[in-house]
Design an enzyme around this catalytic site. Sequence first.
Site, PDB file in Angstrom:
ATOM      1  N   ASP A  66       0.827  -1.329   0.022  1.00  0.00           N
ATOM      2  CA  ASP A  66      -0.029   0.084  -0.012  1.00  0.00           C
ATOM      3  C   ASP A  66       0.957   1.140   0.060  1.00  0.00           C
ATOM      4  O   ASP A  66       1.714   1.299   0.847  1.00  0.00           O
ATOM      5  CB  ASP A  66      -0.927   0.053   1.115  1.00  0.00           C
ATOM      6  N   THR A  99      -3.161   5.245  -4.226  1.00  0.00           N
ATOM      7  CA  THR A  99      -2.071   5.912  -3.393  1.00  0.00           C
ATOM      8  C   THR A  99      -1.029   5.956  -4.151  1.00  0.00           C
ATOM      9  O   THR A  99       0.066   6.650  -4.396  1.00  0.00           O
ATOM     10  CB  THR A  99      -1.936   5.469  -2.045  1.00  0.00           C
ATOM     11  N   THR A 100      -0.522   4.612  -4.911  1.00  0.00           N
ATOM     12  CA  THR A 100       0.636   4.372  -5.627  1.00  0.00           C
ATOM     13  C   THR A 100       0.564   5.203  -7.046  1.00  0.00           C
ATOM     14  O   THR A 100       1.591   6.065  -7.162  1.00  0.00           O
ATOM     15  CB  THR A 100       0.843   3.005  -5.872  1.00  0.00           C
ATOM     16  N   ASP A 397      -9.032  -0.432   2.068  1.00  0.00           N
ATOM     17  CA  ASP A 397      -8.933   0.362   0.764  1.00  0.00           C
ATOM     18  C   ASP A 397     -10.132  -0.013  -0.068  1.00  0.00           C
ATOM     19  O   ASP A 397     -10.807   0.741  -0.396  1.00  0.00           O
ATOM     20  CB  ASP A 397      -7.666  -0.101  -0.022  1.00  0.00           C
TER      21      ASP A 397
END
Length: 561
Positions: A66, A99-100, A397
């Site tokens: 994550d 997020t990445t 998530d």
Amino acid sequence: MQRGLPMQPTVVLLKEGTDTSQGKGQLLSNISACLAIAETLSSTLGPRGMDKLIVSDRGTAQITNDGATILKLLDIVHPAARTLVDIARAQDAEVGDGTTSVVLLAAQLLKEIRGYIEEDVSPHIIMKGFRQASQLAIDRIREIQVTVDRSNAENFRSLLLKVASTSMSSKLIHSEKPFFANMVVDAVQSLDQDDLDESLIGVKKIPGGGMQDSLLIKGVSFKKTFTYAGAEQQPKSFSNPLILSLNVELELKAEKDNAEVRVEAVSDYQAIVDAEWEIIYRKLQEIEKTGAKVVLSKLPIGDLATQWFADRDIFCAGRVPAGDLRRVVQAVGGSIQSTTSDMQREHLGTCGKFEERQIGGERYNVFEDCPKAKTCTLLLRGGAEQFIEEVERSLHDAIMVVKRAVKNGEVVAGGGAIEMDLSAYIRKHALSIPGKLQLVQIAFAKALEIIPRQICDNAGLDSTDILNKLRMRHANGEKWIGVDVDGADGVRDNMEAFVWEPSLIKVNAISSAIEAACLIISVDETVRNPQSEAPNAGPKAPPGAAQRALRGRGRGGVPRR
């Protein structure tokens, strides 16, 4: 004779040792720092992304892929690179997924315009071009997003399942997608659909067993609290019990700890002790009068009260964590009472079934069939502690993504499809405008291709070949064609393959990435205070503080008794 010019006095503005770096070199250095972070995260993207094992200074290990968690654990000190940490956290808090992607996109935008910075293109022209391109991209997403019909409950549930599965496809639990996707959608649908407060979904981690042993309880479950003697004599199962939630201490206090009592005779002392016993018995009798069969308190319930409740077939639990007690009240009704006097029926809650159940090596109190069940509990099982923690992060998530889909209901195709469509759209638009802005918008369009390219690289596919196929198909107007990591061709229609994501994820990621990139290229000087270089350098102690601290101590610095 010519008079000499007066000497200019030296002006000292900054403390000695202050490091200032400015100009083009400083800007390029900040861009390099951001690229270094993106390089660390890039291998975690997509369904074939790798995990990172991060060991803290205390020796605790965490395995995760994550983006926000990795950046939080890395403890990055470079001031410009911290901007990327902030946008990853913001994306995690707002949407929960992507997020990445947001970090990779921001870093790639900076990489694409690094050449223009070196050629002295003004940062303000680059920022203007980026903001225009960002607005075009967001408008395009809103134009092509697919809105799912909510009136058909079955179709809407299948949309939520697909969105949850897409979120999990890059996580450690991708092999159990159908099982966990159902669990996540059930959890979100058990919440109040207007409020959707995800903090009311409790998550309990129980080592042992396999992933398939994980449970979703439509109600509340928490670990058995610390109990005194007498707890084992209490009943452990009830049907339709009345439940009383308290913020009251039911425990005798040792006098020597709490008060200084001066008495003339033993009978006076006895009267004080009797009064204390009388107070606690009065509280217990008031609780019994309510008819409650399950008594929960945030504060301790002592051995006297525990035994008293056991004699009357009442279950009690003290020191219940505040979050769990709040969820119990949400599920069973009633309210948390801070006094035992004047308690009415409406202050108590109820549930269909209460029992204490053995799960793994622990005992859990479980409330099921709750009339006001606006909460639920996920009990996660697994072999290693780190593995269960990563399952929890993956489910968080997925829960956030499903929550956004419930609120908005608009989706786009994932797997790089939407990025390729935006790239083709912006590139086409850029060719219609003159000047340097055209170059900046083409750089933006090229940067968007990092997402499908990285998904291909991580899956071991030939990214150049697949990107050429994607460009060709998108040029022909096939807007949902994305990367297929399993098929022989490497590309497919991801809308038909049900790789769906809420469009909000993409809108948020593009907005955040643009803001971060603009922020970094607008900085042309860094002034670093010398004090900040020293590890944990706090403010200096005032003069005389050391002497005052030692005053009142005997020989050898031992405090006087």
